[in-house]
Design a protein around this motif. Structure first.
Motif, PDB file in Angstrom:
ATOM      1  N   THR A  83      39.137  28.229  27.902  1.00 14.35           N
ATOM      2  CA  THR A  83      39.629  29.172  27.023  1.00 14.35           C
ATOM      3  C   THR A  83      38.525  30.246  26.750  1.00 14.35           C
ATOM      4  OG1 THR A  83      39.047  27.638  25.054  1.00 14.35           O
ATOM      5  CG2 THR A  83      41.183  27.628  25.881  1.00 14.35           C
ATOM      6  N   GLU A  84      37.726  30.558  27.754  1.00 16.34           N
ATOM      7  CA  GLU A  84      36.588  31.495  27.686  1.00 16.34           C
ATOM      8  C   GLU A  84      37.190  32.708  27.979  1.00 16.34           C
ATOM      9  OE1 GLU A  84      33.481  30.991  26.557  1.00 16.34           O
ATOM     10  OE2 GLU A  84      34.080  28.757  26.389  1.00 16.34           O
ATOM     11  N   PRO A  85      36.978  33.855  26.995  1.00 16.15           N
ATOM     12  CA  PRO A  85      37.397  35.146  27.400  1.00 16.15           C
ATOM     13  C   PRO A  85      36.647  35.918  28.626  1.00 16.15           C
ATOM     14  CG  PRO A  85      36.369  35.110  25.389  1.00 16.15           C
ATOM     15  CD  PRO A  85      36.260  33.554  25.842  1.00 16.15           C
ATOM     16  N   GLY A  86      35.440  35.486  28.832  1.00 15.14           N
ATOM     17  CA  GLY A  86      34.793  36.167  29.930  1.00 15.14           C
ATOM     18  C   GLY A  86      34.083  37.641  29.481  1.00 15.14           C
ATOM     19  N   LEU A  87      33.885  38.298  30.502  1.00 13.47           N
ATOM     20  CA  LEU A  87      33.268  39.763  30.373  1.00 13.47           C
ATOM     21  C   LEU A  87      34.334  40.812  29.891  1.00 13.47           C
ATOM     22  CD1 LEU A  87      31.219  39.953  33.876  1.00 13.47           C
ATOM     23  CD2 LEU A  87      30.420  39.436  31.392  1.00 13.47           C
ATOM     24  N   VAL A  88      35.412  40.720  30.260  1.00 11.24           N
ATOM     25  CA  VAL A  88      36.616  41.593  29.729  1.00 11.24           C
ATOM     26  C   VAL A  88      37.793  40.837  28.809  1.00 11.24           C
ATOM     27  CG1 VAL A  88      38.329  43.271  30.317  1.00 11.24           C
ATOM     28  CG2 VAL A  88      36.407  42.746  31.822  1.00 11.24           C
ATOM     29  N   PRO A  89      37.356  40.396  27.400  1.00  9.59           N
ATOM     30  CA  PRO A  89      37.826  39.890  26.431  1.00  9.59           C
ATOM     31  C   PRO A  89      39.316  40.035  26.247  1.00  9.59           C
ATOM     32  CG  PRO A  89      36.423  40.943  25.271  1.00  9.59           C
ATOM     33  CD  PRO A  89      35.961  41.492  26.686  1.00  9.59           C
ATOM     34  N   LEU A  90      40.080  40.225  27.028  1.00 10.63           N
ATOM     35  CA  LEU A  90      41.640  40.490  26.919  1.00 10.63           C
ATOM     36  C   LEU A  90      42.424  39.182  26.953  1.00 10.63           C
ATOM     37  CD1 LEU A  90      42.081  43.589  29.150  1.00 10.63           C
ATOM     38  CD2 LEU A  90      42.423  43.659  26.793  1.00 10.63           C
ATOM     39  N   SER A 129      44.372  36.694  34.185  1.00  9.69           N
ATOM     40  CA  SER A 129      44.431  37.118  32.834  1.00  9.69           C
ATOM     41  C   SER A 129      42.987  37.904  32.670  1.00  9.69           C
ATOM     42  CB  SER A 129      44.564  35.827  32.252  1.00  9.69           C
ATOM     43  OG  SER A 129      45.776  35.471  32.102  1.00  9.69           O
ATOM     44  N   HIS A 130      42.587  38.501  33.352  1.00  8.72           N
ATOM     45  CA  HIS A 130      41.356  39.426  33.366  1.00  8.72           C
ATOM     46  C   HIS A 130      39.909  38.632  32.922  1.00  8.72           C
ATOM     47  CE1 HIS A 130      44.026  42.961  32.941  1.00  8.72           C
ATOM     48  NE2 HIS A 130      44.642  42.033  32.377  1.00  8.72           N
ATOM     49  N   SER A 131      40.006  37.227  33.113  1.00  7.01           N
ATOM     50  CA  SER A 131      38.829  36.369  32.761  1.00  7.01           C
ATOM     51  C   SER A 131      38.127  35.860  33.776  1.00  7.01           C
ATOM     52  CB  SER A 131      39.649  35.554  31.870  1.00  7.01           C
ATOM     53  OG  SER A 131      38.540  34.778  31.235  1.00  7.01           O
ATOM     54  N   PHE A 132      36.563  36.543  33.595  1.00  6.73           N
ATOM     55  CA  PHE A 132      35.835  36.048  34.682  1.00  6.73           C
ATOM     56  C   PHE A 132      34.379  36.456  34.052  1.00  6.73           C
ATOM     57  CE2 PHE A 132      36.741  40.657  35.240  1.00  6.73           C
ATOM     58  CZ  PHE A 132      35.656  41.312  35.600  1.00  6.73           C
TER      59      PHE A 132
END
Length: 241
Positions: A83-90, A129-132
């Protein structure tokens, strides 16, 4: 830079909504628009089991590639594990963010191996999901030739962390006056009115569409306008919650 537009199509896989993807393909071929397509190498996301597996799927991807469409690595399995949003928290669901480097390297290695087996060349990354995160970027550097990312909130493409970032900020097209705007579309869930709206916009702005690969040699750094735009974007996003 006067406004330019890029079409991005997410979630291509063997069990995708074939009729919708057929329609999208006809629309873009008709208007000579070359999108970037996010292809899932080993899709195990049950939500994308829409049609029966298409035995000709990889041949179709090769055809897209041969006609000038850009193909992007869209994760590996498209199954969310954190459930980590990453560098682009969308989003707060991810196949990659929060995993250790070795786990992420394995995922990238497996995905690129499938692409190589199917003779698909991809030097573009699109995260599910834009999450990395930073480990994803390191894994891409170790395990692939990918150096272009379709993501981030900015007005213009820029270079950061040895990658070219081509921003992805909108989910339907509207009139803009400057900047580079990537519209992210999901053909699997598009309705008739979505296709009609897209075609109308293309017809009015046909000469403003470009390929994402046009920015492979972008070496710009981010300007003040880009940072201001990003801050305003996230502020508005927070107000809408």
């Amino acid at each position: 830079m006067l406004a330019k537009y890029i079409v991005r199509l997410d979630d291509a896989c063997p069990t995708m909504h074939k009729a919708n993807w057929d329609r999208m393909e006809r629309l873009l071929f008709k208007h000579n628009i070359a999108p970037v397509v996010a292809v899932i190498p080993d899709c195990r996301d049950e939500k994308l089991n829409i049609d029966e597996p298409d035995t000709g799927f990889w041949e179709r991807v090769r055809r897209w590639q041969s006609t000038g469409w850009d193909i992007a690595l869209h994760g590996n399995t498209h199954v969310y594990t954190t459930t980590e949003p990453g560098l682009v928290p969308l989003s707060t669901k991810s196949e990659f963010s929060g995993l250790c480097l070795e786990e992420q390297k394995k995922k990238i290695r497996e995905g690129t191996r499938i692409f190589a087996r199917e003779k698909i060349e991809a030097d573009i990354w699109i995260a599910p999901s834009h999450s990395f995160d930073k480990n994803t970027l390191a894994a891409l550097s170790f395990e692939s030739k990918i150096r272009l990312i379709s993501d981030g909130i900015s007005l213009f493409p820029y270079r950061k962390d040895d990658f070219i970032w081509v921003p992805q900020q909108i989910w339907h097209f509207r009139k803009m006056f400057f900047g580079c705007w990537t519209g992210c579309f999901h053909p699997n869930t598009m309705k008739n009115e979505d296709f009609e709206a897209l075609e109308k916009f293309i017809m009015r702005n046909k000469n403003k569409f470009v390929r994402i690969s046009d920015y492979r040699d972008c070496y710009s750094t981010r300007g003040v306008t880009d940072y201001i735009f990003e801050q305003v974007f996230w502020f508005i996003k927070k107000l809408k919650k």
